[in-house]
Design a protein around this motif. Sequence first.
Motif, PDB file in Angstrom:
ATOM      1  N   UNK A  32       0.864  -1.180   0.000  1.00 39.11           N
ATOM      2  CA  UNK A  32       0.000   0.000   0.000  1.00 39.11           C
ATOM      3  C   UNK A  32       0.902   1.232   0.000  1.00 39.11           C
ATOM      4  N   UNK A  33       0.539   2.215  -0.784  1.00 43.87           N
ATOM      5  CA  UNK A  33       1.328   3.427  -0.932  1.00 43.87           C
ATOM      6  C   UNK A  33       0.563   4.594  -0.324  1.00 43.87           C
ATOM      7  N   UNK A  34       1.296   5.629   0.069  1.00 45.64           N
ATOM      8  CA  UNK A  34       0.676   6.829   0.620  1.00 45.64           C
ATOM      9  C   UNK A  34       1.009   8.013  -0.273  1.00 45.64           C
ATOM     10  N   UNK A  35      -0.031   8.719  -0.701  1.00 43.96           N
ATOM     11  CA  UNK A  35       0.130   9.907  -1.532  1.00 43.96           C
ATOM     12  C   UNK A  35      -0.322  11.104  -0.708  1.00 43.96           C
ATOM     13  N   UNK A  36       0.519  12.123  -0.607  1.00 45.61           N
ATOM     14  CA  UNK A  36       0.189  13.327   0.152  1.00 45.61           C
ATOM     15  C   UNK A  36       0.164  14.531  -0.774  1.00 45.61           C
ATOM     16  N   UNK A  37      -0.810  15.415  -0.527  1.00 43.77           N
ATOM     17  CA  UNK A  37      -0.967  16.597  -1.376  1.00 43.77           C
ATOM     18  C   UNK A  37      -1.739  17.662  -0.609  1.00 43.77           C
ATOM     19  N   UNK A  74      -8.437  13.561  -5.388  1.00 43.01           N
ATOM     20  CA  UNK A  74      -8.640  14.205  -6.687  1.00 43.01           C
ATOM     21  C   UNK A  74      -7.306  14.428  -7.397  1.00 43.01           C
ATOM     22  N   UNK A  75      -6.293  14.839  -6.658  1.00 46.35           N
ATOM     23  CA  UNK A  75      -4.975  15.063  -7.243  1.00 46.35           C
ATOM     24  C   UNK A  75      -4.372  13.752  -7.743  1.00 46.35           C
ATOM     25  N   UNK A  76      -4.449  12.692  -6.941  1.00 49.48           N
ATOM     26  CA  UNK A  76      -3.918  11.395  -7.364  1.00 49.48           C
ATOM     27  C   UNK A  76      -4.663  10.880  -8.595  1.00 49.48           C
ATOM     28  N   UNK A  77      -5.981  10.991  -8.591  1.00 53.49           N
ATOM     29  CA  UNK A  77      -6.760  10.478  -9.716  1.00 53.49           C
ATOM     30  C   UNK A  77      -6.424  11.220 -11.007  1.00 53.49           C
ATOM     31  N   UNK A  79      -3.457  12.538 -11.742  1.00 53.82           N
ATOM     32  CA  UNK A  79      -2.170  11.976 -12.172  1.00 53.82           C
ATOM     33  C   UNK A  79      -2.355  10.598 -12.803  1.00 53.82           C
ATOM     34  N   UNK A  80      -3.182   9.760 -12.168  1.00 50.33           N
ATOM     35  CA  UNK A  80      -3.422   8.406 -12.657  1.00 50.33           C
ATOM     36  C   UNK A  80      -4.059   8.420 -14.050  1.00 50.33           C
ATOM     37  N   UNK A  81      -5.080   9.252 -14.226  1.00 49.86           N
ATOM     38  CA  UNK A  81      -5.751   9.276 -15.531  1.00 49.86           C
ATOM     39  C   UNK A  81      -4.837   9.862 -16.598  1.00 49.86           C
ATOM     40  N   UNK A  82      -4.048  10.871 -16.252  1.00 52.91           N
ATOM     41  CA  UNK A  82      -3.119  11.421 -17.237  1.00 52.91           C
ATOM     42  C   UNK A  82      -2.073  10.392 -17.648  1.00 52.91           C
ATOM     43  N   UNK A  83      -1.604   9.589 -16.702  1.00 55.11           N
ATOM     44  CA  UNK A  83      -0.551   8.605 -16.978  1.00 55.11           C
ATOM     45  C   UNK A  83      -1.076   7.372 -17.707  1.00 55.11           C
TER      46      UNK A  83
END
Length: 89
Positions: A32-37, A74-77, A79-83
């Motif tokens: 499991x990863x942790x994304x902070x923003x 929202x920020x992670x999603x 990035x995910x959709x762009x990638x």
Amino acid sequence: MADTIDLDCGIAYGRIAGWLDDELALPSENNAWTYACDGGSCRIAIEPLENRSFGLISLERTHLLVQGDETALASFYKLFTLRFLSAGG
């Protein structure tokens, strides 16, 4: 209450894990990863699913579960959709 993204996608587990580890350099523990923003964070868990086969074509699939703060989610999603989703990854 945490917001959630729950998605089964046709992207190989190794590609997503590599992106999280290598390109985003996110801290991880127990797959499991942790994304902070912007002061918030979200937890990202992935697991491989059974491949789907269509004749001679086999599609790798991964279950993606992201839970956490609405802003970080929202920020992670994005990035995910762009990638992976917008240009075929």
